[in-house]
Scaffold this active site. Structure first.
Site, PDB file in Angstrom:
ATOM      1  N   LYS A  25      27.046  10.501  55.320  1.00  0.00           N
ATOM      2  CA  LYS A  25      25.908   9.588  55.856  1.00  0.00           C
ATOM      3  C   LYS A  25      24.852   9.927  55.200  1.00  0.00           C
ATOM      4  CE  LYS A  25      24.048   8.038  60.351  1.00  0.00           C
ATOM      5  NZ  LYS A  25      23.977   8.081  61.871  1.00  0.00           N
ATOM      6  N   CYS A  67      27.142   3.982  61.227  1.00  0.00           N
ATOM      7  CA  CYS A  67      25.987   3.675  62.288  1.00  0.00           C
ATOM      8  C   CYS A  67      24.671   3.104  61.794  1.00  0.00           C
ATOM      9  CB  CYS A  67      25.967   4.983  63.101  1.00  0.00           C
ATOM     10  SG  CYS A  67      25.270   4.825  64.677  1.00  0.00           S
ATOM     11  N   GLU A  85      33.275   6.652  64.319  1.00  0.00           N
ATOM     12  CA  GLU A  85      32.482   7.654  63.754  1.00  0.00           C
ATOM     13  C   GLU A  85      32.470   9.031  64.186  1.00  0.00           C
ATOM     14  OE1 GLU A  85      27.637   8.688  63.340  1.00  0.00           O
ATOM     15  OE2 GLU A  85      28.295   7.044  64.305  1.00  0.00           O
TER      16      GLU A  85
END
Length: 328
Positions: free
Chosen positions: A142, A176, A54
Protein backbone atom coordinates in the site's frame (compact mmCIF):
# COMPACT_ATOMS: atom_id res chain seq x y z
CA UNK A 1 -2.95 -14.19 -30.79
CA UNK A 2 -6.60 -14.13 -31.80
CA UNK A 3 -8.89 -11.22 -31.01
CA UNK A 4 -10.76 -13.31 -28.43
CA UNK A 5 -7.53 -14.22 -26.65
CA UNK A 6 -6.88 -10.56 -25.88
CA UNK A 7 -9.69 -10.54 -23.29
CA UNK A 8 -9.57 -12.74 -20.18
CA UNK A 9 -6.89 -14.97 -21.76
CA UNK A 10 -9.43 -16.12 -24.34
CA UNK A 11 -11.97 -17.46 -21.85
CA UNK A 12 -15.63 -16.89 -22.54
CA UNK A 13 -16.36 -16.58 -18.83
CA UNK A 14 -14.48 -16.71 -15.53
CA UNK A 15 -15.98 -17.61 -12.17
CA UNK A 16 -14.48 -15.53 -9.35
CA UNK A 17 -14.81 -16.00 -5.61
CA UNK A 18 -14.39 -13.70 -2.63
CA UNK A 19 -13.61 -15.59 0.57
CA UNK A 20 -15.54 -13.54 3.12
CA UNK A 21 -14.69 -15.18 6.42
CA UNK A 22 -12.68 -14.15 9.48
CA UNK A 23 -9.04 -15.14 9.70
CA UNK A 24 -7.75 -16.75 12.89
CA UNK A 25 -7.02 -13.35 14.37
CA UNK A 26 -3.28 -12.65 14.76
CA UNK A 27 -2.43 -16.33 14.29
CA UNK A 28 -0.58 -16.69 11.00
CA UNK A 29 -0.17 -20.46 10.93
CA UNK A 30 -3.82 -21.22 11.66
CA UNK A 31 -4.95 -18.48 9.28
CA UNK A 32 -2.90 -20.06 6.50
CA UNK A 33 -4.49 -23.42 7.34
CA UNK A 34 -7.89 -21.79 6.94
CA UNK A 35 -6.88 -19.96 3.75
CA UNK A 36 -5.73 -23.22 2.16
CA UNK A 37 -9.04 -24.91 3.03
CA UNK A 38 -11.02 -21.97 1.64
CA UNK A 39 -8.97 -21.91 -1.58
CA UNK A 40 -9.85 -25.57 -2.12
CA UNK A 41 -13.51 -24.92 -1.27
CA UNK A 42 -13.75 -21.98 -3.68
CA UNK A 43 -12.09 -24.03 -6.42
CA UNK A 44 -14.55 -26.85 -5.81
CA UNK A 45 -17.27 -24.23 -6.31
CA UNK A 46 -15.92 -23.57 -9.78
CA UNK A 47 -13.82 -20.46 -9.11
CA UNK A 48 -10.67 -19.79 -11.12
CA UNK A 49 -9.80 -16.55 -9.28
CA UNK A 50 -10.00 -16.51 -5.46
CA UNK A 51 -9.70 -13.28 -3.47
CA UNK A 52 -9.30 -12.54 0.26
CA UNK A 53 -9.78 -9.11 1.90
CA UNK A 54 -7.29 -6.51 3.16
CA UNK A 55 -4.60 -7.81 5.58
CA UNK A 56 -6.53 -11.07 5.92
CA UNK A 57 -3.26 -12.66 7.01
CA UNK A 58 -3.46 -12.49 9.93
CA UNK A 59 -5.92 -9.71 10.72
CA UNK A 60 -6.46 -6.01 10.18
CA UNK A 61 -5.49 -3.79 13.19
CA UNK A 62 -9.00 -2.90 14.27
CA UNK A 63 -7.84 -1.59 17.65
CA UNK A 64 -6.92 2.00 18.58
CA UNK A 65 -3.41 3.12 19.51
CA UNK A 66 -1.88 6.34 20.75
CA UNK A 67 0.61 7.72 23.24
CA UNK A 68 -2.00 7.16 25.93
CA UNK A 69 -2.22 3.41 25.25
CA UNK A 70 -1.68 1.08 28.17
CA UNK A 71 1.98 0.16 27.72
CA UNK A 72 1.64 -3.45 28.86
CA UNK A 73 -1.28 -4.08 26.52
CA UNK A 74 0.48 -2.28 23.65
CA UNK A 75 3.65 -4.35 24.05
CA UNK A 76 1.70 -7.61 24.09
CA UNK A 77 -0.36 -6.76 21.01
CA UNK A 78 2.54 -5.34 19.02
CA UNK A 79 4.66 -8.42 19.71
CA UNK A 80 1.84 -10.64 18.48
CA UNK A 81 1.27 -8.42 15.43
CA UNK A 82 4.97 -8.66 14.51
CA UNK A 83 5.33 -12.40 15.15
CA UNK A 84 2.34 -13.17 12.92
CA UNK A 85 3.41 -11.09 9.94
CA UNK A 86 4.19 -12.85 6.66
CA UNK A 87 7.62 -12.98 5.05
CA UNK A 88 7.57 -13.25 1.25
CA UNK A 89 8.97 -15.68 0.25
CA UNK A 90 8.87 -18.05 3.23
CA UNK A 91 7.65 -21.48 4.23
CA UNK A 92 4.28 -19.90 5.06
CA UNK A 93 3.89 -18.16 1.69
CA UNK A 94 4.96 -21.40 0.00
CA UNK A 95 2.01 -23.17 1.60
CA UNK A 96 -0.32 -20.66 -0.07
CA UNK A 97 1.47 -21.22 -3.36
CA UNK A 98 1.02 -24.96 -3.05
CA UNK A 99 -2.68 -24.53 -2.27
CA UNK A 100 -3.14 -22.36 -5.37
CA UNK A 101 -1.30 -24.89 -7.55
CA UNK A 102 -3.15 -27.91 -6.14
CA UNK A 103 -6.49 -26.25 -6.89
CA UNK A 104 -5.33 -24.68 -10.16
CA UNK A 105 -6.56 -21.20 -9.22
CA UNK A 106 -5.14 -17.69 -9.15
CA UNK A 107 -5.14 -16.31 -5.59
CA UNK A 108 -5.02 -12.71 -4.38
CA UNK A 109 -4.75 -12.23 -0.62
CA UNK A 110 -4.13 -9.27 1.67
CA UNK A 111 -1.48 -9.68 4.34
CA UNK A 112 0.60 -7.96 6.97
CA UNK A 113 4.03 -8.37 5.38
CA UNK A 114 7.34 -8.11 7.21
CA UNK A 115 10.26 -6.74 5.16
CA UNK A 116 12.60 -9.67 4.56
CA UNK A 117 15.78 -7.61 4.23
CA UNK A 118 18.32 -8.18 7.04
CA UNK A 119 18.24 -5.33 9.52
CA UNK A 120 14.87 -3.99 8.31
CA UNK A 121 11.77 -4.73 10.38
CA UNK A 122 9.06 -2.56 8.82
CA UNK A 123 5.62 -4.05 8.24
CA UNK A 124 3.58 -3.34 5.12
CA UNK A 125 -0.06 -3.66 4.09
CA UNK A 126 0.46 -5.94 1.10
CA UNK A 127 -1.57 -7.55 -1.68
CA UNK A 128 -0.02 -10.86 -2.73
CA UNK A 129 -0.85 -12.41 -6.12
CA UNK A 130 -0.18 -16.11 -6.77
CA UNK A 131 -0.65 -17.79 -10.14
CA UNK A 132 -2.52 -21.04 -10.75
CA UNK A 133 0.86 -22.76 -11.10
CA UNK A 134 1.81 -21.74 -7.56
CA UNK A 135 4.24 -19.04 -8.63
CA UNK A 136 4.31 -15.70 -6.82
CA UNK A 137 3.41 -13.27 -9.58
CA UNK A 138 3.85 -10.11 -7.53
CA UNK A 139 3.20 -8.25 -4.33
CA UNK A 140 1.95 -4.71 -3.96
CA UNK A 141 2.56 -2.68 -0.81
CA UNK A 142 0.00 0.00 0.00
CA UNK A 143 1.41 3.34 -1.13
CA UNK A 144 0.11 5.40 1.74
CA UNK A 145 -1.38 3.87 4.89
CA UNK A 146 -4.53 5.83 5.72
CA UNK A 147 -4.67 8.05 8.82
CA UNK A 148 -3.78 5.98 11.93
CA UNK A 149 -2.71 3.03 9.74
CA UNK A 150 0.64 4.82 9.52
CA UNK A 151 1.29 3.66 13.10
CA UNK A 152 1.27 0.06 11.83
CA UNK A 153 2.60 0.03 8.29
CA UNK A 154 5.31 1.72 6.26
CA UNK A 155 4.76 3.35 2.87
CA UNK A 156 5.13 1.19 -0.20
CA UNK A 157 7.88 2.21 -2.62
CA UNK A 158 5.48 2.38 -5.55
CA UNK A 159 7.64 0.17 -7.75
CA UNK A 160 5.05 -2.60 -7.76
CA UNK A 161 2.05 -1.04 -9.54
CA UNK A 162 1.83 -3.71 -12.20
CA UNK A 163 -0.93 -5.77 -13.76
CA UNK A 164 -0.20 -9.51 -13.95
CA UNK A 165 -0.81 -11.83 -16.90
CA UNK A 166 -2.63 -14.77 -15.34
CA UNK A 167 -4.53 -17.80 -16.58
CA UNK A 168 -7.77 -15.81 -16.27
CA UNK A 169 -6.50 -12.62 -17.89
CA UNK A 170 -4.85 -9.42 -16.75
CA UNK A 171 -5.23 -8.94 -12.99
CA UNK A 172 -4.37 -5.76 -11.10
CA UNK A 173 -5.47 -4.23 -7.85
CA UNK A 174 -5.24 -1.63 -5.14
CA UNK A 175 -5.83 -1.55 -1.40
CA UNK A 176 -8.64 0.44 0.25
CA UNK A 177 -7.78 4.17 0.31
CA UNK A 178 -5.55 3.83 -2.76
CA UNK A 179 -8.79 3.96 -4.71
CA UNK A 180 -9.04 7.68 -4.01
CA UNK A 181 -5.50 8.16 -5.37
CA UNK A 182 -6.62 9.07 -8.88
CA UNK A 183 -3.23 8.60 -10.51
CA UNK A 184 -2.73 5.19 -8.90
CA UNK A 185 -6.02 4.05 -10.44
CA UNK A 186 -4.99 5.61 -13.76
CA UNK A 187 -1.76 3.61 -13.61
CA UNK A 188 -3.68 0.36 -13.25
CA UNK A 189 -6.18 1.30 -15.97
CA UNK A 190 -3.35 2.19 -18.36
CA UNK A 191 -2.14 -1.43 -18.27
CA UNK A 192 -5.44 -2.90 -19.42
CA UNK A 193 -6.97 -4.81 -16.52
CA UNK A 194 -9.52 -7.55 -17.11
CA UNK A 195 -9.99 -7.88 -13.35
CA UNK A 196 -9.29 -5.23 -10.75
CA UNK A 197 -9.00 -6.41 -7.13
CA UNK A 198 -10.10 -3.92 -4.45
CA UNK A 199 -9.36 -4.92 -0.85
CA UNK A 200 -11.05 -3.34 2.20
CA UNK A 201 -11.23 -4.11 5.98
CA UNK A 202 -14.98 -3.41 6.15
CA UNK A 203 -17.79 -1.36 4.64
CA UNK A 204 -17.78 1.79 6.71
CA UNK A 205 -19.55 5.11 7.01
CA UNK A 206 -17.38 8.01 8.19
CA UNK A 207 -20.13 10.61 8.29
CA UNK A 208 -22.72 9.72 10.90
CA UNK A 209 -20.61 9.01 14.02
CA UNK A 210 -20.23 8.61 16.89
CA UNK A 211 -17.04 6.81 15.79
CA UNK A 212 -15.15 7.76 12.65
CA UNK A 213 -15.83 4.32 11.17
CA UNK A 214 -19.27 2.87 11.75
CA UNK A 215 -21.34 0.24 9.98
CA UNK A 216 -22.91 1.24 6.68
CA UNK A 217 -25.78 -1.27 6.53
CA UNK A 218 -27.23 -0.28 3.17
CA UNK A 219 -24.04 0.70 1.37
CA UNK A 220 -25.20 4.27 0.85
CA UNK A 221 -22.14 5.98 2.35
CA UNK A 222 -19.26 3.55 1.81
CA UNK A 223 -16.87 5.40 -0.50
CA UNK A 224 -15.33 2.08 -1.54
CA UNK A 225 -18.44 1.11 -3.52
CA UNK A 226 -18.46 4.43 -5.36
CA UNK A 227 -14.76 4.16 -6.18
CA UNK A 228 -15.08 0.56 -7.33
CA UNK A 229 -18.06 1.26 -9.56
CA UNK A 230 -16.26 4.22 -11.12
CA UNK A 231 -13.14 2.13 -11.67
CA UNK A 232 -15.11 -0.66 -13.35
CA UNK A 233 -16.62 1.82 -15.78
CA UNK A 234 -13.37 3.70 -16.46
CA UNK A 235 -11.23 0.56 -16.82
CA UNK A 236 -13.83 -1.49 -18.68
CA UNK A 237 -12.96 -4.27 -16.23
CA UNK A 238 -14.61 -6.44 -13.62
CA UNK A 239 -13.94 -5.12 -10.12
CA UNK A 240 -13.80 -7.64 -7.30
CA UNK A 241 -14.43 -5.73 -4.08
CA UNK A 242 -13.35 -7.97 -1.17
CA UNK A 243 -14.54 -6.61 2.18
CA UNK A 244 -13.35 -7.87 5.56
CA UNK A 245 -15.37 -9.78 8.12
CA UNK A 246 -14.62 -10.19 11.82
CA UNK A 247 -16.78 -10.62 14.91
CA UNK A 248 -16.41 -10.78 18.69
CA UNK A 249 -16.18 -14.56 18.61
CA UNK A 250 -13.13 -14.31 16.31
CA UNK A 251 -11.15 -12.15 18.75
CA UNK A 252 -9.15 -14.15 21.33
CA UNK A 253 -10.52 -13.80 24.86
CA UNK A 254 -7.08 -12.74 26.08
CA UNK A 255 -6.63 -9.99 23.45
CA UNK A 256 -5.11 -7.18 25.56
CA UNK A 257 -6.64 -4.22 23.69
CA UNK A 258 -10.15 -5.62 23.36
CA UNK A 259 -11.65 -2.48 24.94
CA UNK A 260 -10.47 -0.34 22.02
CA UNK A 261 -11.62 -2.61 19.19
CA UNK A 262 -13.88 -1.18 16.50
CA UNK A 263 -15.14 -4.12 14.46
CA UNK A 264 -18.81 -3.26 14.07
CA UNK A 265 -18.29 -2.18 10.45
CA UNK A 266 -16.40 -5.34 9.46
CA UNK A 267 -19.31 -7.61 8.59
CA UNK A 268 -18.51 -8.14 4.93
CA UNK A 269 -20.32 -6.48 2.07
CA UNK A 270 -18.22 -7.90 -0.77
CA UNK A 271 -19.41 -7.42 -4.32
CA UNK A 272 -18.43 -8.01 -7.93
CA UNK A 273 -19.02 -5.15 -10.36
CA UNK A 274 -19.42 -5.43 -14.13
CA UNK A 275 -17.47 -3.24 -16.58
CA UNK A 276 -20.51 -0.99 -16.98
CA UNK A 277 -20.20 -0.08 -13.30
CA UNK A 278 -23.25 -2.15 -12.34
CA UNK A 279 -23.03 -4.72 -9.52
CA UNK A 280 -23.22 -8.32 -10.72
CA UNK A 281 -23.35 -9.77 -7.21
CA UNK A 282 -23.66 -8.17 -3.79
CA UNK A 283 -23.06 -6.54 -1.54
CA UNK A 284 -23.28 -9.75 0.47
CA UNK A 285 -22.81 -9.99 4.23
CA UNK A 286 -21.85 -12.67 6.73
CA UNK A 287 -19.51 -15.65 6.65
CA UNK A 288 -19.68 -16.95 3.09
CA UNK A 289 -17.92 -17.31 -0.24
CA UNK A 290 -19.23 -14.80 -2.77
CA UNK A 291 -19.24 -16.18 -6.33
CA UNK A 292 -19.79 -14.38 -9.61
CA UNK A 293 -19.60 -15.48 -13.24
CA UNK A 294 -17.88 -12.85 -15.37
CA UNK A 295 -18.55 -13.09 -19.14
CA UNK A 296 -15.85 -11.78 -21.47
CA UNK A 297 -18.51 -10.20 -23.69
CA UNK A 298 -19.19 -7.61 -20.99
CA UNK A 299 -15.63 -6.29 -21.36
CA UNK A 300 -15.87 -6.36 -25.15
CA UNK A 301 -19.11 -4.40 -25.16
CA UNK A 302 -17.78 -1.89 -22.66
CA UNK A 303 -14.68 -1.31 -24.79
CA UNK A 304 -16.84 -0.76 -27.87
CA UNK A 305 -18.37 2.28 -26.16
CA UNK A 306 -15.49 3.64 -24.08
CA UNK A 307 -11.98 2.29 -24.61
CA UNK A 308 -10.04 4.36 -22.10
CA UNK A 309 -6.63 3.46 -23.51
CA UNK A 310 -7.80 3.50 -27.13
CA UNK A 311 -10.38 5.52 -29.03
CA UNK A 312 -11.55 7.32 -25.87
CA UNK A 313 -8.04 8.38 -24.88
CA UNK A 314 -6.41 11.69 -25.77
CA UNK A 315 -2.66 11.13 -25.19
CA UNK A 316 -1.98 14.29 -27.16
CA UNK A 317 -3.74 16.23 -24.39
CA UNK A 318 -3.18 14.17 -21.23
CA UNK A 319 -0.60 11.59 -20.17
CA UNK A 320 0.46 9.67 -17.05
CA UNK A 321 4.08 9.46 -15.92
CA UNK A 322 5.11 6.51 -13.72
CA UNK A 323 8.29 7.56 -11.93
CA UNK A 324 9.65 4.13 -10.91
CA UNK A 325 9.91 3.18 -14.58
CA UNK A 326 11.81 6.41 -15.23
CA UNK A 327 14.29 5.49 -12.49
CA UNK A 328 14.78 1.93 -13.74
Amino acid sequence: MSAAAKIMAGRESVRVAVVQTPPVFLDLERSIDKACRKIAEAAAGGASLVVFSESWLAGYPYWDEGWNSNSHAWVAVRSRFFDNALLIPSAQSQRLCEAAAQSGVTVVIGCNELDARPGVHTLYNTMLTIGDDGRIMGKHRKLRPTFVESAFWGQGAGDDLYVHETAVGRVGGLICGEHVMTLARARMISQGEDFHIALYPGAFNVWSGPKMQVEDPDGSHFIGYASCRAHANEAGAFVICAVGLIDEASIPADFPMRDSLNISYARGGSMVIAPAGVPLVGPMYGDTIVYADCPARMIKLSKAIIDTNGHYGRPDVLSLRYHPEERA
